[in-house]
Design a protein around this motif. Structure first.
Motif, PDB file in Angstrom:
ATOM      1  N   ASN B  43     -68.148   1.811  57.815  1.00 60.36           N
ATOM      2  CA  ASN B  43     -68.722   2.649  56.767  1.00 60.36           C
ATOM      3  C   ASN B  43     -67.956   3.965  56.670  1.00 60.36           C
ATOM      4  O   ASN B  43     -67.825   4.679  57.661  1.00 60.36           O
ATOM      5  CB  ASN B  43     -70.198   2.918  57.081  1.00 60.36           C
ATOM      6  N   THR B  44     -67.490   4.279  55.486  1.00 59.43           N
ATOM      7  CA  THR B  44     -66.687   5.479  55.269  1.00 59.43           C
ATOM      8  C   THR B  44     -67.489   6.747  55.576  1.00 59.43           C
ATOM      9  O   THR B  44     -68.707   6.774  55.420  1.00 59.43           O
ATOM     10  CB  THR B  44     -66.193   5.527  53.823  1.00 59.43           C
ATOM     11  N   THR B  45     -66.772   7.797  55.993  1.00 57.74           N
ATOM     12  CA  THR B  45     -67.437   9.033  56.437  1.00 57.74           C
ATOM     13  C   THR B  45     -66.883  10.292  55.789  1.00 57.74           C
ATOM     14  O   THR B  45     -67.487  11.357  55.924  1.00 57.74           O
ATOM     15  CB  THR B  45     -67.271   9.206  57.962  1.00 57.74           C
ATOM     16  N   TYR B 219     -59.317  -4.612  51.972  1.00 63.62           N
ATOM     17  CA  TYR B 219     -58.608  -3.639  52.811  1.00 63.62           C
ATOM     18  C   TYR B 219     -57.115  -3.554  52.485  1.00 63.62           C
ATOM     19  O   TYR B 219     -56.336  -3.049  53.297  1.00 63.62           O
ATOM     20  CB  TYR B 219     -58.822  -3.987  54.289  1.00 63.62           C
ATOM     21  N   LYS B 250     -63.277   1.071  50.373  1.00 72.58           N
ATOM     22  CA  LYS B 250     -62.554   1.528  51.537  1.00 72.58           C
ATOM     23  C   LYS B 250     -61.313   2.343  51.188  1.00 72.58           C
ATOM     24  O   LYS B 250     -60.708   2.945  52.050  1.00 72.58           O
ATOM     25  CB  LYS B 250     -62.186   0.326  52.424  1.00 72.58           C
ATOM     26  N   GLY B 253     -63.520   5.604  49.060  1.00 76.59           N
ATOM     27  CA  GLY B 253     -64.749   6.087  49.703  1.00 76.59           C
ATOM     28  C   GLY B 253     -65.993   5.739  48.908  1.00 76.59           C
ATOM     29  O   GLY B 253     -67.008   6.435  48.994  1.00 76.59           O
ATOM     30  N   THR B 255     -68.173   3.306  49.203  1.00 80.15           N
ATOM     31  CA  THR B 255     -69.151   2.400  49.825  1.00 80.15           C
ATOM     32  C   THR B 255     -70.547   2.600  49.250  1.00 80.15           C
ATOM     33  O   THR B 255     -71.277   1.637  49.038  1.00 80.15           O
ATOM     34  CB  THR B 255     -69.183   2.604  51.350  1.00 80.15           C
ATOM     35  N   TYR B 320     -58.084   7.543  57.835  1.00 75.95           N
ATOM     36  CA  TYR B 320     -58.722   6.498  58.652  1.00 75.95           C
ATOM     37  C   TYR B 320     -57.680   5.750  59.489  1.00 75.95           C
ATOM     38  O   TYR B 320     -57.954   5.332  60.619  1.00 75.95           O
ATOM     39  CB  TYR B 320     -59.505   5.529  57.768  1.00 75.95           C
ATOM     40  N   PRO B 345     -58.239  -0.786  59.206  1.00 73.94           N
ATOM     41  CA  PRO B 345     -59.067   0.208  59.882  1.00 73.94           C
ATOM     42  C   PRO B 345     -59.776  -0.367  61.120  1.00 73.94           C
ATOM     43  O   PRO B 345     -60.551   0.349  61.751  1.00 73.94           O
ATOM     44  CB  PRO B 345     -60.101   0.571  58.811  1.00 73.94           C
ATOM     45  N   SER B 389     -64.181   0.312  65.010  1.00 73.89           N
ATOM     46  CA  SER B 389     -63.954   0.756  63.640  1.00 73.89           C
ATOM     47  C   SER B 389     -63.374   2.166  63.601  1.00 73.89           C
ATOM     48  O   SER B 389     -63.797   3.050  64.345  1.00 73.89           O
ATOM     49  CB  SER B 389     -65.287   0.739  62.887  1.00 73.89           C
ATOM     50  N   TYR B 391     -63.652   4.096  61.065  1.00 72.78           N
ATOM     51  CA  TYR B 391     -64.402   4.945  60.144  1.00 72.78           C
ATOM     52  C   TYR B 391     -65.245   5.941  60.922  1.00 72.78           C
ATOM     53  O   TYR B 391     -66.185   5.553  61.636  1.00 72.78           O
ATOM     54  CB  TYR B 391     -65.263   4.081  59.215  1.00 72.78           C
TER      55      TYR B 391
END
Lengths: 410, 410
Positions: B43-45, B219, B250, B253, B255, B320, B345, B389, B391
């Protein structure tokens, strides 16, 4: 040797809107200077309320900062939004629906189409006729029907509950057994609404037959008549036999923003599994086939349920209902018999002089330069009617009605 | 007597992430002061790039004015976005994909799950093992499998193509006949990428067997190794036998914003219908079961494909990938054998001292306070590995890696 799904291939081609587009295009080519006025499509036209736009821009600001950015949310929807929906049902409709029974989606169309997937393949389906085409089409694609019969204009194996002037376009429950019953009130396309007593008859039928009602309430915010239920859960026993589907599209102007919800009660009963199974399967379906509605749209939806947002949405609904009044009064003033248009954005008008739906469509296009939707496109029982949509700018609606009034005797 | 869909009831419960949550919660309760570090979820941050946010805010401004407001868009996606996707494939990947072959969606998960619906119920499915669980789960729910076997940990009727250290987690095509083949490269969970030659073997197999490849390229923006295909359409003949699914999640961003696309070529061939049928059925599926992706998200997607947006997305991906390098180098420095993490990633790490996936999970949680994902959760062949991961915020990734390095011999 991959093979295409035979059930999908059973679908008759989506005839209605492409055919409207085809006829309109041909006519426009023959009359290049004429301005065509459109009352055909159920598509919102007015600006998003500022309070909803501000909420979505604020969400974008949060997503612009790594400290407040969020990625995937819960597939069932943000908890705050689900809580607000539950509270909205309590406050405005007087019914108690648990937060966990709400599933936020990208719109009522997706839910209306997908819900059949969690029921057995041999389910017998009942639909209103006329009806929004997605109920039938999704069930045909899902393998819950026989083939299309060109003579009857219907699919084998599906039970059609005809609406007509005699029953006010609110049919009674089927005489034989069915498993799933799709109901839409306020109805698209007829604009009819169902009373508590009429809905109670369906709930009683469903409980007696262990059937499930799929209740499409996408237009419930248009109801103004006292005593007409806004949700199926105003009917006693519905929590045992009914799923509800609804949307922000027609109240908040979210047709393009995309946000809706379904309610699948934990208490829903089916024959081959314990209570809670359908709720659990829908949860599994949504968590496996879906990854949640857009977080930006959800922020807008949350704002729409607040006091200020709710008022803004009611103003938007009032605007379209003002259009509906203009259309209904205009058409009635020239002797056309009209249904709906009071608790609904749709006016269901009987064709003039016994014309068919397509004949009246062609007449209105040719004489008044107005596009409406032929009733027969919504089902066999829609023949002899057209649907006139109140979605449009006020000035365009007024011009279209004036043109129909001027040319109705051409 | 409505009945629940028996195929849905065949689904074994989604075990992996709930079980991770359960073990983590229990551990945290026993160690209330410990700070758990999470490298588990894909999960993107990081913050959305400003250029994408500006485009979405501009779209909201357009929706705030009745002169520029728009409601429903085309279910297949805005034409401008589809054109931009086609141009992106031409410019960055050197392949020509017609605009009309693109279908914009609310994300790759939906497409990956829904695509099986347009194929015959008796289709034989092949999946990589380990794999993203949606391929198998959607096919089980869709009725394309037998029952789950608790002993083998697999569903009857599904062909599992095992990845392992020997084949670099890139299996060869099945020896027998299958109808649908799900491939994901760069792979989730192993991080493996496939060469042109390896993908060519699948395309040749698919053409010979009249099978269809579902290629998940979510990806692809993470690929840096020269010569590794970014799209299945870099392989000759793929337009006759392959569907591609991809996403803005991904790279941009998105998600939580939700936007993806599928490519279903008009030229795709199947056994029981003329060329073009699968393309036509997918179009029918998307127009019947879906009402288009959010117009706000689509405005962001269009910006992501422009020059400035593309650069911003590449920076996000680089961030990432920087995390991935830190993880991979850190784990390798303490003697863990790692795969992936270069064009992906995800780092796929062999468990220490012959531990099982869950034993190593528990070890890392208990000693280093780091959550990873047990490889066995992605399939039987994932046993003995964990997915790590990339992320996360850089500082959190660095702290987690440092903690693993410090405690690996505890």
């Amino acid at each position: 040797m991959a093979r295409a799904n035979e059930s999908f291939m059973r679908l008759s081609s989506g005839y209605l809107f492409p055919e409207i587009a085809r006829r309109t295009k041909i006519w426009q080519e023959k009359h290049p200077d004429a301005k065509i006025m459109r009352l055909g499509i159920g598509n919102t036209t007015e600006a998003l309320p500022p309070v909803l736009v501000d909420a979505m821009k604020h969400k974008l600001d949060l997503l612009s900062d790594r400290k407040t950015y969020t990625g995937y949310g819960d597939e069932q929807g943000d908890t705050e939004l689900r809580k607000a929906l539950s509270e909205y049902y309590r406050k405005h409709y007087g019914v108690s629906v648990p937060v966990s029974d709400f599933f936020v989606s990208d719109g009522a169309k997706s839910d209306a189409a997908n819900i059949q997937e969690i029921f057995s393949a041999d389910s017998i389906i009942a639909v209103q006729d006329p009806a929004y085409p997605v109920y039938v089409d999704s069930n045909v694609a899902g393998g819950h029907s026989g083939c299309f019969d060109n003579v009857s204009g219907r699919y084998a194996g599906i039970v059609y509950m005809a609406g007509n002037a005699e029953n006010g376009f609110v049919p009674v429950p089927p005489s034989g057994h069915v498993d799933l019953i799709y109901l839409c009130f306020p109805n698209n396309p007829t604009g009819a609404v169902a009373t508590k007593k009429q809905l109670k008859a369906f709930v009683d039928y469903a409980i007696a037959e262990k059937a499930v009602i799929i209740f499409d309430a996408a237009y419930s915010e248009y109801i103004e008549t006292e005593g007409i239920p806004h949700t199926i859960y105003e009917i006693e026993g519905a929590e045992r036999c009914a799923i509800e589907i609804s949307s922000f599209s027609k109240s908040a102007g979210f047709t393009g923003v995309r946000l809706g919800w379904s309610i699948v009660p934990e208490t829903l009963e089916v024959e081959n599994a314990p209570a809670g199974t359908i709720h659990r399967l829908w949860n599994r379906r949504q968590t496996t086939f879906f990854n949640g509605a857009s977080n930006i749209a959800q922020a807008g939806g949350l704002a729409a349920l607040g006091d200020e947002g709710h008022q803004a949405c009611l103003s938007l609904v009032d605007y379209y209902k003002g259009n509906a009044r203009i259309i209904k009064e205009g058409l009635e003033s020239i002797g056309l018999r009209c249904y709906g248009g009071t608790d609904s954005p749709y006016i269901w008008a009987e064709c003039r002089n016994g014309m068919t739906s397509w004949e009246f469509f062609d007449f209105l296009l040719d004489k008044a330069h107005v596009v409406v939707t032929p009733g027969s496109g919504f089902g066999v029982a829609g023949e002899g009617y057209v649907r006139v949509s109140a979605y449009g700018h006020r000035e365009d609606v007024e011009a279209a009605v004036a043109s129909i009034k001027e040319h109705i005797n051409d």
